[in-house]
Design a protein around this motif. Structure first.
Motif, PDB file in Angstrom:
ATOM      1  N   LEU A 116      21.796 -26.635   7.356  1.00  0.00           N
ATOM      2  CA  LEU A 116      20.833 -26.000   8.245  1.00  0.00           C
ATOM      3  C   LEU A 116      19.433 -26.326   7.735  1.00  0.00           C
ATOM      4  O   LEU A 116      19.083 -25.998   6.597  1.00  0.00           O
ATOM      5  CB  LEU A 116      21.065 -24.489   8.234  1.00  0.00           C
ATOM      6  N   CYS A 117      18.638 -26.982   8.555  1.00  0.00           N
ATOM      7  CA  CYS A 117      17.292 -27.370   8.124  1.00  0.00           C
ATOM      8  C   CYS A 117      16.365 -26.164   8.131  1.00  0.00           C
ATOM      9  O   CYS A 117      16.651 -25.126   8.729  1.00  0.00           O
ATOM     10  CB  CYS A 117      16.745 -28.489   8.994  1.00  0.00           C
ATOM     11  N   ALA A 118      15.231 -26.320   7.468  1.00  0.00           N
ATOM     12  CA  ALA A 118      14.275 -25.223   7.342  1.00  0.00           C
ATOM     13  C   ALA A 118      13.765 -24.760   8.703  1.00  0.00           C
ATOM     14  O   ALA A 118      13.607 -23.556   8.949  1.00  0.00           O
ATOM     15  CB  ALA A 118      13.119 -25.654   6.456  1.00  0.00           C
ATOM     16  N   GLN A 119      13.516 -25.705   9.596  1.00  0.00           N
ATOM     17  CA  GLN A 119      12.994 -25.341  10.911  1.00  0.00           C
ATOM     18  C   GLN A 119      13.990 -24.491  11.682  1.00  0.00           C
ATOM     19  O   GLN A 119      13.627 -23.470  12.287  1.00  0.00           O
ATOM     20  CB  GLN A 119      12.649 -26.597  11.710  1.00  0.00           C
ATOM     21  N   ARG A 120      15.258 -24.899  11.671  1.00  0.00           N
ATOM     22  CA  ARG A 120      16.281 -24.125  12.372  1.00  0.00           C
ATOM     23  C   ARG A 120      16.477 -22.758  11.711  1.00  0.00           C
ATOM     24  O   ARG A 120      16.650 -21.745  12.402  1.00  0.00           O
ATOM     25  CB  ARG A 120      17.604 -24.899  12.395  1.00  0.00           C
ATOM     26  N   ALA A 121      16.430 -22.720  10.386  1.00  0.00           N
ATOM     27  CA  ALA A 121      16.563 -21.452   9.674  1.00  0.00           C
ATOM     28  C   ALA A 121      15.440 -20.497  10.058  1.00  0.00           C
ATOM     29  O   ALA A 121      15.645 -19.280  10.168  1.00  0.00           O
ATOM     30  CB  ALA A 121      16.572 -21.700   8.171  1.00  0.00           C
ATOM     31  N   HIS A 122      14.264 -21.045  10.284  1.00  0.00           N
ATOM     32  CA  HIS A 122      13.130 -20.228  10.714  1.00  0.00           C
ATOM     33  C   HIS A 122      13.332 -19.743  12.151  1.00  0.00           C
ATOM     34  O   HIS A 122      13.055 -18.575  12.476  1.00  0.00           O
ATOM     35  CB  HIS A 122      11.838 -21.043  10.598  1.00  0.00           C
ATOM     36  N   GLU A 123      13.846 -20.601  12.998  1.00  0.00           N
ATOM     37  CA  GLU A 123      14.055 -20.239  14.402  1.00  0.00           C
ATOM     38  C   GLU A 123      15.046 -19.095  14.564  1.00  0.00           C
ATOM     39  O   GLU A 123      14.895 -18.257  15.462  1.00  0.00           O
ATOM     40  CB  GLU A 123      14.543 -21.463  15.181  1.00  0.00           C
ATOM     41  N   ILE A 124      16.060 -19.038  13.711  1.00  0.00           N
ATOM     42  CA  ILE A 124      17.096 -18.011  13.857  1.00  0.00           C
ATOM     43  C   ILE A 124      16.835 -16.773  13.005  1.00  0.00           C
ATOM     44  O   ILE A 124      17.621 -15.823  13.029  1.00  0.00           O
ATOM     45  CB  ILE A 124      18.498 -18.573  13.541  1.00  0.00           C
ATOM     46  N   GLY A 125      15.753 -16.788  12.233  1.00  0.00           N
ATOM     47  CA  GLY A 125      15.363 -15.592  11.509  1.00  0.00           C
ATOM     48  C   GLY A 125      15.803 -15.512  10.061  1.00  0.00           C
ATOM     49  O   GLY A 125      15.466 -14.538   9.373  1.00  0.00           O
ATOM     50  N   LEU A 126      16.549 -16.488   9.572  1.00  0.00           N
ATOM     51  CA  LEU A 126      16.908 -16.477   8.148  1.00  0.00           C
ATOM     52  C   LEU A 126      15.649 -16.624   7.296  1.00  0.00           C
ATOM     53  O   LEU A 126      15.498 -15.980   6.263  1.00  0.00           O
ATOM     54  CB  LEU A 126      17.896 -17.607   7.838  1.00  0.00           C
ATOM     55  N   VAL A 127      14.741 -17.480   7.735  1.00  0.00           N
ATOM     56  CA  VAL A 127      13.466 -17.706   7.065  1.00  0.00           C
ATOM     57  C   VAL A 127      12.366 -17.021   7.871  1.00  0.00           C
ATOM     58  O   VAL A 127      12.257 -17.237   9.083  1.00  0.00           O
ATOM     59  CB  VAL A 127      13.177 -19.217   6.928  1.00  0.00           C
ATOM     60  N   SER A 128      11.542 -16.199   7.216  1.00  0.00           N
ATOM     61  CA  SER A 128      10.498 -15.461   7.926  1.00  0.00           C
ATOM     62  C   SER A 128       9.209 -16.258   8.054  1.00  0.00           C
ATOM     63  O   SER A 128       8.412 -16.013   8.958  1.00  0.00           O
ATOM     64  CB  SER A 128      10.211 -14.132   7.226  1.00  0.00           C
ATOM     65  N   GLU A 129       8.994 -17.202   7.119  1.00  0.00           N
ATOM     66  CA  GLU A 129       7.797 -18.035   7.171  1.00  0.00           C
ATOM     67  C   GLU A 129       8.138 -19.427   6.684  1.00  0.00           C
ATOM     68  O   GLU A 129       8.796 -19.587   5.649  1.00  0.00           O
ATOM     69  CB  GLU A 129       6.674 -17.446   6.311  1.00  0.00           C
ATOM     70  N   LEU A 130       7.689 -20.427   7.424  1.00  0.00           N
ATOM     71  CA  LEU A 130       7.925 -21.824   7.063  1.00  0.00           C
ATOM     72  C   LEU A 130       6.598 -22.456   6.667  1.00  0.00           C
ATOM     73  O   LEU A 130       5.627 -22.377   7.410  1.00  0.00           O
ATOM     74  CB  LEU A 130       8.543 -22.570   8.244  1.00  0.00           C
ATOM     75  N   THR A 131       6.573 -23.076   5.493  1.00  0.00           N
ATOM     76  CA  THR A 131       5.327 -23.645   4.981  1.00  0.00           C
ATOM     77  C   THR A 131       5.438 -25.162   4.850  1.00  0.00           C
ATOM     78  O   THR A 131       6.520 -25.739   4.974  1.00  0.00           O
ATOM     79  CB  THR A 131       4.985 -23.080   3.590  1.00  0.00           C
ATOM     80  N   GLU A 132       4.313 -25.783   4.546  1.00  0.00           N
ATOM     81  CA  GLU A 132       4.319 -27.195   4.208  1.00  0.00           C
ATOM     82  C   GLU A 132       5.086 -27.400   2.894  1.00  0.00           C
ATOM     83  O   GLU A 132       5.283 -26.467   2.115  1.00  0.00           O
ATOM     84  CB  GLU A 132       2.881 -27.700   4.045  1.00  0.00           C
ATOM     85  N   GLU A 133       5.497 -28.636   2.649  1.00  0.00           N
ATOM     86  CA  GLU A 133       6.233 -28.941   1.436  1.00  0.00           C
ATOM     87  C   GLU A 133       5.460 -28.492   0.199  1.00  0.00           C
ATOM     88  O   GLU A 133       4.272 -28.757   0.055  1.00  0.00           O
ATOM     89  CB  GLU A 133       6.514 -30.442   1.355  1.00  0.00           C
ATOM     90  N   GLY A 134       6.165 -27.786  -0.690  1.00  0.00           N
ATOM     91  CA  GLY A 134       5.566 -27.349  -1.943  1.00  0.00           C
ATOM     92  C   GLY A 134       4.722 -26.101  -1.869  1.00  0.00           C
ATOM     93  O   GLY A 134       4.149 -25.685  -2.888  1.00  0.00           O
ATOM     94  N   ARG A 135       4.645 -25.453  -0.707  1.00  0.00           N
ATOM     95  CA  ARG A 135       3.756 -24.295  -0.549  1.00  0.00           C
ATOM     96  C   ARG A 135       4.499 -22.963  -0.402  1.00  0.00           C
ATOM     97  O   ARG A 135       3.877 -21.930  -0.187  1.00  0.00           O
ATOM     98  CB  ARG A 135       2.841 -24.494   0.667  1.00  0.00           C
ATOM     99  N   ALA A 136       5.816 -22.984  -0.525  1.00  0.00           N
ATOM    100  CA  ALA A 136       6.583 -21.752  -0.308  1.00  0.00           C
ATOM    101  C   ALA A 136       6.272 -20.694  -1.358  1.00  0.00           C
ATOM    102  O   ALA A 136       6.118 -19.511  -1.037  1.00  0.00           O
ATOM    103  CB  ALA A 136       8.084 -22.051  -0.290  1.00  0.00           C
ATOM    104  N   LEU A 137       6.199 -21.092  -2.619  1.00  0.00           N
ATOM    105  CA  LEU A 137       5.921 -20.120  -3.676  1.00  0.00           C
ATOM    106  C   LEU A 137       4.558 -19.470  -3.468  1.00  0.00           C
ATOM    107  O   LEU A 137       4.414 -18.247  -3.581  1.00  0.00           O
ATOM    108  CB  LEU A 137       5.996 -20.803  -5.041  1.00  0.00           C
ATOM    109  N   GLU A 138       3.576 -20.280  -3.150  1.00  0.00           N
ATOM    110  CA  GLU A 138       2.228 -19.756  -2.894  1.00  0.00           C
ATOM    111  C   GLU A 138       2.246 -18.737  -1.756  1.00  0.00           C
ATOM    112  O   GLU A 138       1.632 -17.666  -1.846  1.00  0.00           O
ATOM    113  CB  GLU A 138       1.299 -20.916  -2.557  1.00  0.00           C
ATOM    114  N   ALA A 139       2.941 -19.059  -0.678  1.00  0.00           N
ATOM    115  CA  ALA A 139       2.996 -18.155   0.479  1.00  0.00           C
ATOM    116  C   ALA A 139       3.752 -16.876   0.140  1.00  0.00           C
ATOM    117  O   ALA A 139       3.367 -15.776   0.571  1.00  0.00           O
ATOM    118  CB  ALA A 139       3.645 -18.861   1.660  1.00  0.00           C
ATOM    119  N   ALA A 140       4.837 -17.003  -0.633  1.00  0.00           N
ATOM    120  CA  ALA A 140       5.614 -15.825  -1.018  1.00  0.00           C
ATOM    121  C   ALA A 140       4.796 -14.905  -1.917  1.00  0.00           C
ATOM    122  O   ALA A 140       4.827 -13.674  -1.766  1.00  0.00           O
ATOM    123  CB  ALA A 140       6.897 -16.252  -1.720  1.00  0.00           C
ATOM    124  N   VAL A 141       4.058 -15.489  -2.851  1.00  0.00           N
ATOM    125  CA  VAL A 141       3.203 -14.685  -3.731  1.00  0.00           C
ATOM    126  C   VAL A 141       2.129 -13.980  -2.910  1.00  0.00           C
ATOM    127  O   VAL A 141       1.812 -12.804  -3.151  1.00  0.00           O
ATOM    128  CB  VAL A 141       2.575 -15.568  -4.831  1.00  0.00           C
TER     129      VAL A 141
END
Length: 261
Positions: free
Chosen positions: A172-197
Motif C-alpha cells: 500500500l503506497c503512502a498516497q493510498r494510505a493517506h486516502e483511506i485514513g491510515l495516514v493522517s498527513e502525507l509529507t515530502e520525502e524525508g519530512r515526516a519526522l519534522e511534521a510529526a514533531v
C-alpha cells in the motif's frame, strides 16, 4: 536497556515537552529483536514518570524502513497449548505499557508485519512519500491475527482485508494510505519526522490532564472490541500457522516482486 548496543534511542526537548523515540536497527530494517522488546517496554514505562515529556514521536532510523516487524532470527519458543501463546510483540507498544501520553508515529520507508503493533497503539500516523505498508504473514504460512485486529480499527474493512490477504505480493503506497485514513498527513520525502514533531509540540502545549484523558477516552472507544478479538488470536494462530520449518522454507523462497497500489 540492554548490555550491548542500544536498539532504541530516546531524546527529549524539555522546552517543548516532546520526546522522540527512535527504533535504531537500520541495518536490520528496524526489525524487532529481544533487546528491542525489552528496551521499548523500558522506554515507555520510564516516560510514564517523566512529567517534562507531554507528547511522544515514534520513528525509525535510516531511510529504508520504519519497522519490518519481528526479526526472523529472533526465535520465540512456543508452548504446545494454544491457551499459552507467547507473542513478545504484545509488549512493545505504549498502551501495553500503560503510557497514556499521546504518541505520533512518523513513517519513512517500509512499515510491515509487526510494525502494526506500534502503529496500532499510536494516536495517528504521519508519513512521507516513500512509506509503504504491507503484511507478509499469509505469504509465509502464518495467520495475521493481532496485526489485522489493530489495523481493522484504523482502515476500512475491505482495505485491511486486502492488505492482509495479499501478503507480500502487494504494498500500500503512502498516497493510498493517506486516502483511506491510515495516514493522517502525507509529507515530502524525508519530512515526516519534522511534521510529526510539529504536531506533537502543539499537543504538548495543551493542559496535560485534558490531553491524557482524551487519549484514554479514544482508546476506550475501541478497547472492548480489541480485547475480544485479541482473545481469539492465540487459537487462530495455533490452528492456522504452518510449522516453523515450513514457514522458513517459504520465507527463503520468497520472490521480491510486488505490486504497489
Amino acid at each position: 536497556m540492554g548490555a550491548g548496543v542500544s536498539t532504541v534511542r530516546l531524546s527529549a526537548d524539555k522546552d517543548t515537552g516532546v520526546a522522540v523515540v527512535t527504533l535504531d536497527r537500520p541495518g536490520r530494517l528496524n526489525a524487532v529483536d529481544e533487546d528491542m522488546v525489552r528496551e521499548l517496554s523500558g522506554v515507555w514505562r520510564a516516560l510514564r514518570f517523566d512529567d517534562s515529556v507531554r507528547a511522544v514521536v515514534l520513528t525509525g532510523a535510516g531511510e529504508r524502513a520504519f519497522c519490518t516487524g519481528i526479526d526472523r532470527d529472533f526465535a520465540v519458543p512456543q508452548p504446545s497449548s494454544p491457551y499459552m501463546q507467547d507473542d513478545p510483540l504484545l509488549a512493545i507498544g505504549p498502551k501495553a505499557n500503560d503510557l497514556w501520553k499521546p504518541v505520533v508515529a512518523a513513517v519513512r520507508g517500509m512499515a510491515c508485519g509487526g510494525a502494526f503493533y506500534l502503529l496500532g497503539e499510536s494516536e495517528f500516523v504521519v508519513a512521507d512519500t516513500t512509506a509503504v505498508f504491507f503484511d507478509p504473514h499469509t505469504t509465509y504460512g502464518m495467520v495475521s491475527a493481532y496485526e489485522s485486529v489493530l489495523m481493522a480499527h484504523r482502515m476500512p474493512y475491505g482495505e485491511v482485508a486486502r492488505m492482509m490477504l495479499m501478503g507480500s505480493a502487494e504494498r500500500l503506497c503512502a498516497q493510498r494510505a493517506h486516502e483511506i485514513g491510515l495516514v493522517s498527513e502525507l509529507t515530502e520525502e524525508g519530512r515526516a519526522l519534522e511534521a510529526a514533531v510539529r504536531c506533537a509540540v502543539v499537543v504538548a502545549g495543551a493542559p496535560t490532564e485534558g490531553v491524557q484523558g482524551t487519549v484514554r477516552a479514544l482508546w476506550a472507544a475501541k478497547e472492548a472490541a480489541r480485547a475480544q478479538a485479541f482473545a481469539q488470536a492465540p487459537h487462530l494462530i495455533a490452528l492456522g500457522n504452518l510449522p516453523p520449518g515450513r514457514q522458513a522454507e517459504l520465507f527463503a523462497g520468497r520472490r521480491p516482486e510486488y505490486r504497489l497500489r
